[in-house]
Design a protein around this motif. Structure first.
Motif, mmCIF file in Angstrom:
data_model
loop_
_atom_site.group_PDB
_atom_site.id
_atom_site.type_symbol
_atom_site.label_atom_id
_atom_site.label_comp_id
_atom_site.label_asym_id
_atom_site.label_seq_id
_atom_site.Cartn_x
_atom_site.Cartn_y
_atom_site.Cartn_z
ATOM 1 N N THR A 1 -31.294 -36.699 0.389
ATOM 2 C CA THR A 1 -30.616 -37.690 -0.430
ATOM 3 C C THR A 1 -31.033 -37.507 -1.877
ATOM 4 N N THR A 2 -30.389 -38.261 -2.755
ATOM 5 C CA THR A 2 -30.742 -38.195 -4.170
ATOM 6 C C THR A 2 -32.217 -38.507 -4.374
ATOM 7 N N SER A 3 -32.732 -39.499 -3.656
ATOM 8 C CA SER A 3 -34.160 -39.831 -3.827
ATOM 9 C C SER A 3 -35.051 -38.688 -3.347
ATOM 10 N N ASP A 4 -34.626 -37.962 -2.303
ATOM 11 C CA ASP A 4 -35.381 -36.780 -1.862
ATOM 12 C C ASP A 4 -35.396 -35.720 -2.966
ATOM 13 N N PHE A 5 -34.241 -35.505 -3.579
ATOM 14 C CA PHE A 5 -34.157 -34.511 -4.651
ATOM 15 C C PHE A 5 -34.972 -34.945 -5.865
ATOM 16 N N GLU A 6 -34.974 -36.228 -6.160
ATOM 17 C CA GLU A 6 -35.797 -36.733 -7.272
ATOM 18 C C GLU A 6 -37.272 -36.451 -7.005
ATOM 19 N N ARG A 7 -37.720 -36.716 -5.780
ATOM 20 C CA ARG A 7 -39.121 -36.446 -5.409
ATOM 21 C C ARG A 7 -39.436 -34.958 -5.514
ATOM 22 N N MET A 8 -38.501 -34.113 -5.066
ATOM 23 C CA MET A 8 -38.709 -32.663 -5.137
ATOM 24 C C MET A 8 -38.849 -32.207 -6.585
ATOM 25 N N LEU A 9 -38.006 -32.713 -7.460
ATOM 26 C CA LEU A 9 -38.078 -32.347 -8.874
ATOM 27 C C LEU A 9 -39.398 -32.784 -9.480
ATOM 28 N N ARG A 10 -39.792 -34.004 -9.216
ATOM 29 C CA ARG A 10 -41.068 -34.504 -9.765
ATOM 30 C C ARG A 10 -42.251 -33.714 -9.218
ATOM 31 N N ALA A 11 -42.214 -33.389 -7.939
ATOM 32 C CA ALA A 11 -43.307 -32.613 -7.331
ATOM 33 C C ALA A 11 -43.415 -31.224 -7.954
#
Length: 144
Positions: free
Chosen positions: A3-13
């Motif tokens: 989901t978008t929140s998963d992608f946001e977490r991946m980018l931040r990580a």
């Protein structure tokens, strides 16, 4: 399903800023594995509206460098991208229609990473591409 929140977490990580183009590219590649840049650009434009080719190329480069996307380019084809990273899977490519599908390593975790003679290299990835004809092309009278 990411989901978008998963992608946001991946980018931040990956220590990357969360931007609309990056989220749109990750979503497009996730929904269309093995897509080429024109397909990704079209999907990103469907989501964001006007966006330049260069912006999408830049995002693809950044996400690939960060390890969030994998770039593949079977011989004779344009570059394609996928979100399946972190493993050493391979690909099957149809000689007739060009469809590309993932295939796991044939035996064990990553047997292809153990070269008979690595000549001092620290091998961390191997590319194996199986070529043939997909089931649809095998049964299509016009392609037989």
């Amino acid at each position: 399903m990411s989901t978008t929140s998963d992608f946001e977490r991946m980018l931040r990580a990956a220590s990357l800023r969360v931007t609309s183009p990056r989220l749109a590219v990750l979503t497009a590649v996730h929904l269309h594995p093995h897509a080429d840049t024109d397909t990704i650009l079209s999907r990103v434009r469907d989501t964001l509206g006007a966006v330049s080719h260069q912006a999408v190329y830049d995002v693809l480069r950044v996400l690939t460098t960060a390890g969030l996307l994998r770039r593949i380019q079977p011989m004779g084809t344009v570059a394609r991208y996928e979100t399946r990273v972190g493993d050493n899977h391979h690909h099957l490519v149809c000689r007739s229609c060009g469809v590309i599908v993932d295939v796991d390593c044939a035996v064990g975790d990553t047997p292809c990473l153990t070269a008979l003679d690595d000549t001092g290299f620290a091998v961390d990835e191997a590319e194996v591409i199986y070529w043939g004809r997909c089931p649809d092309c095998l049964t299509s009278p016009s392609l037989s």
